[in-house]
Design an enzyme around this catalytic site. Sequence first.
Site, short mmCIF file in Angstrom:
data_model
loop_
_atom_site.label_atom_id
_atom_site.label_comp_id
_atom_site.label_asym_id
_atom_site.label_seq_id
_atom_site.Cartn_x
_atom_site.Cartn_y
_atom_site.Cartn_z
N CYS A 1 -3.19 12.90 13.46
CA CYS A 1 -3.14 11.46 13.21
C CYS A 1 -3.18 10.74 14.54
O CYS A 1 -2.61 11.20 15.51
CB CYS A 1 -1.86 11.11 12.45
N ARG B 1 -7.78 -0.71 5.82
CA ARG B 1 -6.90 0.25 5.14
C ARG B 1 -5.57 -0.38 4.73
O ARG B 1 -4.89 0.16 3.86
CB ARG B 1 -6.63 1.46 6.04
N LYS C 1 0.84 -1.21 0.00
CA LYS C 1 0.00 0.00 0.00
C LYS C 1 0.86 1.25 0.00
O LYS C 1 0.59 2.22 -0.72
CB LYS C 1 -0.90 -0.01 1.22
N ASN C 2 1.91 1.26 0.83
CA ASN C 2 2.73 2.45 0.97
C ASN C 2 3.60 2.73 -0.26
O ASN C 2 4.18 3.81 -0.38
CB ASN C 2 3.61 2.36 2.22
N ASP D 1 6.15 0.52 11.79
CA ASP D 1 4.90 -0.14 11.45
C ASP D 1 4.84 -1.60 11.91
O ASP D 1 3.82 -2.26 11.73
CB ASP D 1 4.66 -0.09 9.93
N ARG E 1 2.16 14.21 12.26
CA ARG E 1 3.01 13.95 11.09
C ARG E 1 2.93 15.17 10.20
O ARG E 1 2.26 15.17 9.18
CB ARG E 1 2.55 12.67 10.38
#
Length: 420
Positions: free
Chosen positions: A117, A399, A22-23, A307, A122
Amino acid sequence: MDRIRLKGGVPLDGTIPIGGAKNAALPLMAASLLTDRTLTLSNLPDLVDITTMSRLLAELGVDVARRGDGVLALTAGNLSGTTAEYDLVRRMRASVLVLGPLLARCGRARVSLPGGCAIGTRPVDLHLKALAQMGARIDLQEGYVEASAPDGLTGGHVVFPMVTVGGTENALMAATLARGETVLANAAREPEVADLAACLAAMGAHIDGIGTDTLRIEGIDRLGGAEHAVLPDRIESASYAVAAAITGGSLELAGARPDLIESVSDALAAAGVEVTATANGLRVARRNGPLTGVDVMTEPFPGFPTDMQAQLMALMAVADGASMITETIFENRFMHVPELCRMGANINVHGASAIVRGVPRLSGAPVMATDLRASFSLVLAGLAAQGETVINRVYHLDRGYERLEHKLAACGADIERVKE
Protein backbone atom coordinates in the site's frame (compact mmCIF):
# COMPACT_ATOMS: atom_id res chain seq x y z
CA MET A 1 -5.62 10.84 -16.84
CA ASP A 2 -7.79 13.56 -15.24
CA ARG A 3 -6.36 16.51 -13.36
CA ILE A 4 -7.83 19.06 -10.97
CA ARG A 5 -7.12 22.72 -11.68
CA LEU A 6 -7.90 25.35 -9.06
CA LYS A 7 -7.08 28.92 -8.12
CA GLY A 8 -6.93 29.84 -4.45
CA GLY A 9 -7.77 32.85 -2.37
CA VAL A 10 -11.58 32.53 -2.34
CA PRO A 11 -13.28 32.08 1.07
CA LEU A 12 -15.74 29.21 0.78
CA ASP A 13 -19.33 29.93 1.70
CA GLY A 14 -22.39 27.72 1.46
CA THR A 15 -23.57 24.20 2.21
CA ILE A 16 -21.80 20.95 1.40
CA PRO A 17 -23.80 17.70 1.62
CA ILE A 18 -21.93 14.90 3.39
CA GLY A 19 -22.34 11.45 1.87
CA GLY A 20 -22.29 8.00 3.35
CA ALA A 21 -19.02 6.67 4.73
CA LYS A 22 -17.01 4.62 2.25
CA ASN A 23 -15.21 2.84 5.08
CA ALA A 24 -18.56 1.77 6.52
CA ALA A 25 -20.19 0.92 3.19
CA LEU A 26 -17.55 -1.59 2.05
CA PRO A 27 -17.80 -4.00 5.02
CA LEU A 28 -21.59 -3.60 4.98
CA MET A 29 -21.63 -4.73 1.36
CA ALA A 30 -19.43 -7.72 2.25
CA ALA A 31 -21.92 -8.64 4.99
CA SER A 32 -24.45 -9.48 2.28
CA LEU A 33 -22.49 -12.74 1.76
CA LEU A 34 -23.64 -13.96 5.18
CA THR A 35 -27.26 -14.51 4.14
CA ASP A 36 -29.39 -15.72 1.25
CA ARG A 37 -31.88 -12.92 1.97
CA THR A 38 -31.72 -9.38 0.60
CA LEU A 39 -29.64 -6.72 2.36
CA THR A 40 -30.69 -3.25 1.24
CA LEU A 41 -28.19 -0.46 1.90
CA SER A 42 -29.02 3.23 1.51
CA ASN A 43 -26.91 6.41 1.67
CA LEU A 44 -24.15 4.69 -0.29
CA PRO A 45 -21.63 7.11 -1.79
CA ASP A 46 -21.04 7.03 -5.55
CA LEU A 47 -17.33 6.16 -5.48
CA VAL A 48 -14.89 3.99 -7.40
CA ASP A 49 -14.37 1.69 -4.40
CA ILE A 50 -18.13 1.04 -4.15
CA THR A 51 -18.16 0.08 -7.82
CA THR A 52 -15.18 -2.22 -7.32
CA MET A 53 -16.83 -3.99 -4.37
CA SER A 54 -20.05 -4.33 -6.39
CA ARG A 55 -18.09 -6.01 -9.18
CA LEU A 56 -16.37 -8.37 -6.75
CA LEU A 57 -19.66 -9.40 -5.15
CA ALA A 58 -21.25 -9.88 -8.56
CA GLU A 59 -18.41 -12.20 -9.58
CA LEU A 60 -19.11 -14.26 -6.45
CA GLY A 61 -22.74 -14.61 -7.55
CA VAL A 62 -24.38 -11.83 -5.55
CA ASP A 63 -27.28 -10.11 -7.30
CA VAL A 64 -26.45 -6.41 -7.08
CA ALA A 65 -29.49 -4.26 -7.91
CA ARG A 66 -29.53 -0.47 -7.83
CA ARG A 67 -32.80 0.83 -6.42
CA GLY A 68 -32.46 4.55 -6.79
CA ASP A 69 -29.81 7.07 -5.89
CA GLY A 70 -27.48 5.68 -3.24
CA VAL A 71 -29.49 2.48 -2.68
CA LEU A 72 -28.27 -1.05 -3.44
CA ALA A 73 -30.10 -4.30 -2.87
CA LEU A 74 -27.67 -7.20 -2.43
CA THR A 75 -28.93 -10.78 -2.60
CA ALA A 76 -26.49 -13.66 -2.17
CA GLY A 77 -29.07 -16.40 -2.65
CA ASN A 78 -27.00 -18.46 -5.07
CA LEU A 79 -23.28 -17.91 -4.72
CA SER A 80 -21.35 -19.07 -7.77
CA GLY A 81 -17.88 -19.14 -6.23
CA THR A 82 -15.72 -18.46 -3.20
CA THR A 83 -12.64 -16.98 -4.91
CA ALA A 84 -11.82 -13.26 -4.85
CA GLU A 85 -9.43 -12.84 -7.75
CA TYR A 86 -6.26 -10.75 -7.68
CA ASP A 87 -7.37 -8.38 -10.43
CA LEU A 88 -10.08 -6.85 -8.23
CA VAL A 89 -8.46 -7.28 -4.80
CA ARG A 90 -5.32 -5.41 -5.90
CA ARG A 91 -7.43 -2.34 -6.66
CA MET A 92 -8.91 -2.08 -3.19
CA ARG A 93 -7.59 -3.53 0.04
CA ALA A 94 -11.09 -3.69 1.55
CA SER A 95 -11.79 -6.61 -0.81
CA VAL A 96 -10.22 -8.87 1.83
CA LEU A 97 -13.37 -8.29 3.90
CA VAL A 98 -15.14 -10.99 1.91
CA LEU A 99 -12.88 -13.58 3.57
CA GLY A 100 -14.71 -13.89 6.90
CA PRO A 101 -18.26 -13.96 5.47
CA LEU A 102 -17.40 -16.52 2.76
CA LEU A 103 -15.61 -18.77 5.22
CA ALA A 104 -18.44 -18.60 7.76
CA ARG A 105 -21.23 -19.29 5.30
CA CYS A 106 -19.57 -21.61 2.76
CA GLY A 107 -16.86 -23.26 4.84
CA ARG A 108 -14.16 -22.14 2.44
CA ALA A 109 -12.73 -19.03 0.81
CA ARG A 110 -9.89 -18.22 -1.54
CA VAL A 111 -8.94 -14.56 -1.45
CA SER A 112 -5.97 -12.88 -3.09
CA LEU A 113 -3.50 -11.22 -0.75
CA PRO A 114 -3.99 -7.47 -1.22
CA GLY A 115 -0.27 -6.69 -1.43
CA GLY A 116 1.44 -3.44 -0.51
CA CYS A 117 0.00 0.00 0.00
CA ALA A 118 1.27 3.48 -0.80
CA ILE A 119 0.87 4.64 2.81
CA GLY A 120 2.67 1.68 4.35
CA THR A 121 2.26 -2.02 4.92
CA ARG A 122 -1.14 -3.13 6.11
CA PRO A 123 -0.74 -6.87 6.63
CA VAL A 124 -3.73 -9.16 7.00
CA ASP A 125 -2.02 -11.48 9.47
CA LEU A 126 -4.28 -10.30 12.31
CA HIS A 127 -7.33 -11.19 10.19
CA LEU A 128 -5.94 -14.68 9.58
CA LYS A 129 -4.94 -15.32 13.20
CA ALA A 130 -8.41 -14.35 14.40
CA LEU A 131 -10.08 -16.73 11.95
CA ALA A 132 -7.62 -19.49 12.88
CA GLN A 133 -8.61 -19.09 16.53
CA MET A 134 -12.18 -19.75 15.38
CA GLY A 135 -11.19 -23.07 13.87
CA ALA A 136 -10.25 -22.11 10.33
CA ARG A 137 -7.37 -23.75 8.53
CA ILE A 138 -5.31 -21.10 6.79
CA ASP A 139 -2.81 -21.72 3.99
CA LEU A 140 -0.98 -19.22 1.82
CA GLN A 141 -0.50 -20.48 -1.73
CA GLU A 142 0.62 -18.59 -4.81
CA GLY A 143 -0.42 -15.21 -3.46
CA TYR A 144 -3.81 -16.36 -2.18
CA VAL A 145 -5.25 -17.00 1.26
CA GLU A 146 -6.77 -20.49 1.19
CA ALA A 147 -9.11 -20.75 4.18
CA SER A 148 -11.30 -23.71 5.06
CA ALA A 149 -13.61 -24.79 7.84
CA PRO A 150 -15.56 -27.74 6.42
CA ASP A 151 -17.34 -28.38 9.73
CA GLY A 152 -18.01 -24.70 10.33
CA LEU A 153 -16.35 -22.14 12.56
CA THR A 154 -16.45 -22.35 16.35
CA GLY A 155 -16.47 -19.54 18.86
CA GLY A 156 -13.16 -18.46 20.31
CA HIS A 157 -11.50 -15.82 22.46
CA VAL A 158 -9.57 -13.46 20.19
CA VAL A 159 -7.28 -10.83 21.69
CA PHE A 160 -5.98 -8.49 19.02
CA PRO A 161 -2.39 -7.48 19.83
CA MET A 162 -3.05 -4.12 18.22
CA VAL A 163 -6.13 -2.31 17.04
CA THR A 164 -7.17 -3.46 13.57
CA VAL A 165 -10.33 -2.16 11.96
CA GLY A 166 -10.41 -4.63 9.08
CA GLY A 167 -9.40 -7.52 11.31
CA THR A 168 -12.20 -6.70 13.74
CA GLU A 169 -14.72 -6.48 10.91
CA ASN A 170 -13.67 -9.78 9.32
CA ALA A 171 -13.75 -11.63 12.64
CA LEU A 172 -17.04 -10.01 13.66
CA MET A 173 -18.80 -11.08 10.48
CA ALA A 174 -17.40 -14.61 10.68
CA ALA A 175 -18.42 -14.95 14.33
CA THR A 176 -22.10 -14.30 13.62
CA LEU A 177 -22.40 -17.78 12.04
CA ALA A 178 -19.88 -19.61 14.25
CA ARG A 179 -21.00 -22.18 16.83
CA GLY A 180 -20.96 -20.83 20.36
CA GLU A 181 -19.69 -17.52 21.72
CA THR A 182 -16.84 -15.50 20.27
CA VAL A 183 -15.14 -12.74 22.25
CA LEU A 184 -13.16 -10.08 20.39
CA ALA A 185 -10.93 -8.21 22.84
CA ASN A 186 -9.06 -5.00 21.98
CA ALA A 187 -11.52 -4.68 19.11
CA ALA A 188 -11.51 -1.51 17.02
CA ARG A 189 -13.97 1.11 18.30
CA GLU A 190 -14.26 3.03 15.05
CA PRO A 191 -17.81 4.19 14.21
CA GLU A 192 -17.66 2.14 11.01
CA VAL A 193 -17.24 -1.04 13.08
CA ALA A 194 -20.23 -0.09 15.23
CA ASP A 195 -22.25 0.62 12.09
CA LEU A 196 -21.43 -2.85 10.76
CA ALA A 197 -22.39 -4.41 14.10
CA ALA A 198 -25.70 -2.53 14.09
CA CYS A 199 -26.49 -3.81 10.60
CA LEU A 200 -25.57 -7.38 11.57
CA ALA A 201 -27.85 -7.08 14.59
CA ALA A 202 -30.66 -5.96 12.29
CA MET A 203 -29.99 -9.14 10.29
CA GLY A 204 -30.52 -11.17 13.47
CA ALA A 205 -26.98 -11.46 14.87
CA HIS A 206 -26.50 -11.55 18.64
CA ILE A 207 -23.83 -8.98 19.51
CA ASP A 208 -23.08 -7.32 22.85
CA GLY A 209 -20.64 -4.49 23.48
CA ILE A 210 -21.24 -2.52 20.29
CA GLY A 211 -19.09 0.62 20.36
CA THR A 212 -16.70 -0.78 22.98
CA ASP A 213 -13.36 -2.57 22.68
CA THR A 214 -14.88 -5.93 23.71
CA LEU A 215 -17.42 -7.55 21.42
CA ARG A 216 -19.30 -10.72 22.39
CA ILE A 217 -21.02 -12.59 19.59
CA GLU A 218 -23.27 -15.59 20.08
CA GLY A 219 -23.32 -17.39 16.75
CA ILE A 220 -26.58 -18.47 15.12
CA ASP A 221 -27.40 -20.81 12.24
CA ARG A 222 -28.46 -18.19 9.72
CA LEU A 223 -28.97 -14.48 9.28
CA GLY A 224 -31.86 -12.75 7.56
CA GLY A 225 -32.19 -9.68 5.39
CA ALA A 226 -32.33 -6.09 6.57
CA GLU A 227 -32.50 -2.47 5.50
CA HIS A 228 -29.69 -0.24 6.73
CA ALA A 229 -28.59 3.36 6.09
CA VAL A 230 -24.84 3.92 5.98
CA LEU A 231 -23.64 6.44 8.57
CA PRO A 232 -22.27 9.81 7.33
CA ASP A 233 -18.60 9.96 6.36
CA ARG A 234 -16.63 11.44 9.24
CA ILE A 235 -13.48 11.89 7.14
CA GLU A 236 -15.34 13.74 4.39
CA SER A 237 -16.98 15.89 7.09
CA ALA A 238 -13.65 16.73 8.72
CA SER A 239 -11.95 17.34 5.36
CA TYR A 240 -14.49 19.98 4.36
CA ALA A 241 -14.30 21.46 7.85
CA VAL A 242 -10.61 22.10 7.18
CA ALA A 243 -11.55 23.59 3.78
CA ALA A 244 -13.68 26.20 5.56
CA ALA A 245 -10.84 26.93 7.98
CA ILE A 246 -8.02 27.19 5.46
CA THR A 247 -9.95 29.60 3.19
CA GLY A 248 -11.31 31.74 6.01
CA GLY A 249 -14.82 30.89 4.91
CA SER A 250 -17.96 29.47 6.48
CA LEU A 251 -19.48 26.13 5.52
CA GLU A 252 -22.47 24.17 6.72
CA LEU A 253 -21.83 20.45 6.46
CA ALA A 254 -25.28 18.98 5.91
CA GLY A 255 -25.66 15.51 7.40
CA ALA A 256 -22.43 15.61 9.41
CA ARG A 257 -22.55 14.20 12.95
CA PRO A 258 -20.62 16.06 15.68
CA ASP A 259 -19.98 12.89 17.70
CA LEU A 260 -18.02 11.34 14.82
CA ILE A 261 -15.38 14.08 14.54
CA GLU A 262 -14.85 15.25 18.12
CA SER A 263 -11.06 14.86 18.05
CA VAL A 264 -10.81 16.87 14.82
CA SER A 265 -13.20 19.51 16.15
CA ASP A 266 -11.03 19.85 19.27
CA ALA A 267 -7.90 20.36 17.16
CA LEU A 268 -9.68 22.93 14.98
CA ALA A 269 -10.98 24.78 18.03
CA ALA A 270 -7.45 24.99 19.42
CA ALA A 271 -6.32 26.38 16.04
CA GLY A 272 -8.94 29.14 16.11
CA VAL A 273 -11.83 27.56 14.21
CA GLU A 274 -15.43 27.40 15.41
CA VAL A 275 -17.32 24.14 14.90
CA THR A 276 -20.95 24.35 15.99
CA ALA A 277 -23.91 22.01 15.63
CA THR A 278 -26.85 23.08 13.48
CA ALA A 279 -30.26 21.60 12.80
CA ASN A 280 -28.86 19.98 9.66
CA GLY A 281 -25.31 19.10 10.68
CA LEU A 282 -22.33 21.33 11.46
CA ARG A 283 -21.25 24.91 10.80
CA VAL A 284 -17.51 25.55 10.49
CA ALA A 285 -15.96 29.03 10.36
CA ARG A 286 -12.63 30.56 11.29
CA ARG A 287 -12.73 32.92 14.28
CA ASN A 288 -11.56 36.49 13.83
CA GLY A 289 -7.79 36.46 13.73
CA PRO A 290 -5.11 34.17 12.37
CA LEU A 291 -4.89 30.41 12.72
CA THR A 292 -2.71 29.03 15.50
CA GLY A 293 -0.43 26.01 15.23
CA VAL A 294 -1.48 22.92 17.20
CA ASP A 295 0.19 19.57 17.90
CA VAL A 296 -1.60 16.32 17.15
CA MET A 297 -0.82 12.61 17.27
CA THR A 298 -2.78 10.10 15.22
CA GLU A 299 -4.44 7.34 17.22
CA PRO A 300 -7.23 4.77 16.83
CA PHE A 301 -10.74 6.09 17.45
CA PRO A 302 -11.65 8.11 19.45
CA GLY A 303 -8.21 9.69 18.94
CA PHE A 304 -7.21 11.91 16.03
CA PRO A 305 -7.69 9.88 12.82
CA THR A 306 -4.74 9.03 10.61
CA ASP A 307 -7.02 9.73 7.65
CA MET A 308 -7.03 13.44 8.67
CA GLN A 309 -3.31 13.86 9.24
CA ALA A 310 -2.51 15.17 5.74
CA GLN A 311 -5.44 17.60 5.73
CA LEU A 312 -4.52 19.09 9.10
CA MET A 313 -0.91 19.43 7.92
CA ALA A 314 -2.08 21.61 5.02
CA LEU A 315 -3.93 23.81 7.51
CA MET A 316 -0.94 24.05 9.83
CA ALA A 317 1.21 25.10 6.86
CA VAL A 318 -0.54 28.51 6.92
CA ALA A 319 -1.03 28.82 10.70
CA ASP A 320 0.96 31.12 12.97
CA GLY A 321 3.83 29.45 14.81
CA ALA A 322 4.98 25.85 14.69
CA SER A 323 3.12 22.59 15.09
CA MET A 324 4.16 18.96 15.38
CA ILE A 325 2.18 16.18 13.73
CA THR A 326 3.04 12.65 14.81
CA GLU A 327 1.90 9.61 12.84
CA THR A 328 1.55 6.41 14.88
CA ILE A 329 -0.66 4.29 12.60
CA PHE A 330 1.22 4.03 9.27
CA GLU A 331 4.95 4.27 8.73
CA ASN A 332 4.91 5.91 5.32
CA ARG A 333 2.20 8.53 5.48
CA PHE A 334 4.19 11.70 4.90
CA MET A 335 4.47 11.40 1.12
CA HIS A 336 2.43 14.58 0.70
CA VAL A 337 5.14 16.61 2.45
CA PRO A 338 7.36 17.17 -0.64
CA GLU A 339 4.31 18.24 -2.66
CA LEU A 340 3.20 20.73 0.02
CA CYS A 341 6.76 22.03 0.16
CA ARG A 342 6.62 22.60 -3.61
CA MET A 343 3.83 25.05 -2.82
CA GLY A 344 5.95 26.89 -0.26
CA ALA A 345 5.17 25.02 2.95
CA ASN A 346 7.92 24.78 5.57
CA ILE A 347 7.82 21.18 6.80
CA ASN A 348 10.60 18.98 8.15
CA VAL A 349 10.09 15.29 8.84
CA HIS A 350 11.94 13.61 11.71
CA GLY A 351 11.05 9.92 11.89
CA ALA A 352 7.37 9.60 12.74
CA SER A 353 6.89 13.35 13.32
CA ALA A 354 6.64 16.35 11.05
CA ILE A 355 7.49 19.86 12.25
CA VAL A 356 5.36 22.42 10.42
CA ARG A 357 6.29 26.08 10.58
CA GLY A 358 3.51 28.24 9.24
CA VAL A 359 4.13 30.59 6.31
CA PRO A 360 2.14 33.71 5.35
CA ARG A 361 0.88 32.15 2.13
CA LEU A 362 1.30 29.20 -0.20
CA SER A 363 1.90 29.46 -3.93
CA GLY A 364 0.15 27.50 -6.65
CA ALA A 365 2.19 24.81 -8.38
CA PRO A 366 1.81 21.56 -10.33
CA VAL A 367 1.70 18.71 -7.80
CA MET A 368 1.09 14.97 -7.77
CA ALA A 369 -1.29 13.05 -5.54
CA THR A 370 0.20 10.01 -3.80
CA ASP A 371 -2.81 8.56 -1.97
CA LEU A 372 -6.43 9.33 -1.18
CA ARG A 373 -6.08 11.64 1.83
CA ALA A 374 -2.86 13.22 0.55
CA SER A 375 -4.84 14.19 -2.54
CA PHE A 376 -7.29 16.21 -0.48
CA SER A 377 -4.46 17.92 1.40
CA LEU A 378 -3.24 19.23 -1.96
CA VAL A 379 -6.73 20.45 -2.81
CA LEU A 380 -6.79 22.30 0.52
CA ALA A 381 -3.39 23.83 -0.12
CA GLY A 382 -4.53 24.89 -3.57
CA LEU A 383 -7.66 26.54 -2.14
CA ALA A 384 -5.43 28.66 0.11
CA ALA A 385 -2.60 29.29 -2.36
CA GLN A 386 -1.90 32.33 -4.47
CA GLY A 387 -2.11 31.45 -8.15
CA GLU A 388 -3.00 28.25 -9.97
CA THR A 389 -2.51 24.70 -8.70
CA VAL A 390 -2.81 21.63 -10.91
CA ILE A 391 -3.17 18.27 -9.16
CA ASN A 392 -2.22 15.19 -11.14
CA ARG A 393 -3.28 11.57 -10.53
CA VAL A 394 -6.64 12.55 -9.06
CA TYR A 395 -8.02 9.04 -9.47
CA HIS A 396 -7.06 8.73 -5.80
CA LEU A 397 -9.66 11.39 -4.96
CA ASP A 398 -12.37 9.50 -6.81
CA ARG A 399 -11.92 6.59 -4.41
CA GLY A 400 -13.07 8.60 -1.40
CA TYR A 401 -14.64 11.96 -2.28
CA GLU A 402 -17.86 12.06 -4.26
CA ARG A 403 -18.25 14.97 -6.72
CA LEU A 404 -15.55 16.95 -4.92
CA GLU A 405 -15.09 19.66 -7.55
CA HIS A 406 -18.86 20.19 -7.82
CA LYS A 407 -19.32 20.52 -4.06
CA LEU A 408 -16.47 23.03 -3.76
CA ALA A 409 -17.47 25.02 -6.84
CA ALA A 410 -20.99 25.40 -5.46
CA CYS A 411 -19.45 27.19 -2.47
CA GLY A 412 -17.37 29.61 -4.53
CA ALA A 413 -14.17 27.71 -5.27
CA ASP A 414 -12.48 28.31 -8.63
CA ILE A 415 -11.99 24.62 -9.42
CA GLU A 416 -12.49 22.33 -12.38
CA ARG A 417 -11.67 18.83 -13.55
CA VAL A 418 -9.54 18.76 -16.67
CA LYS A 419 -10.13 15.68 -18.81
CA GLU A 420 -7.20 14.24 -20.69
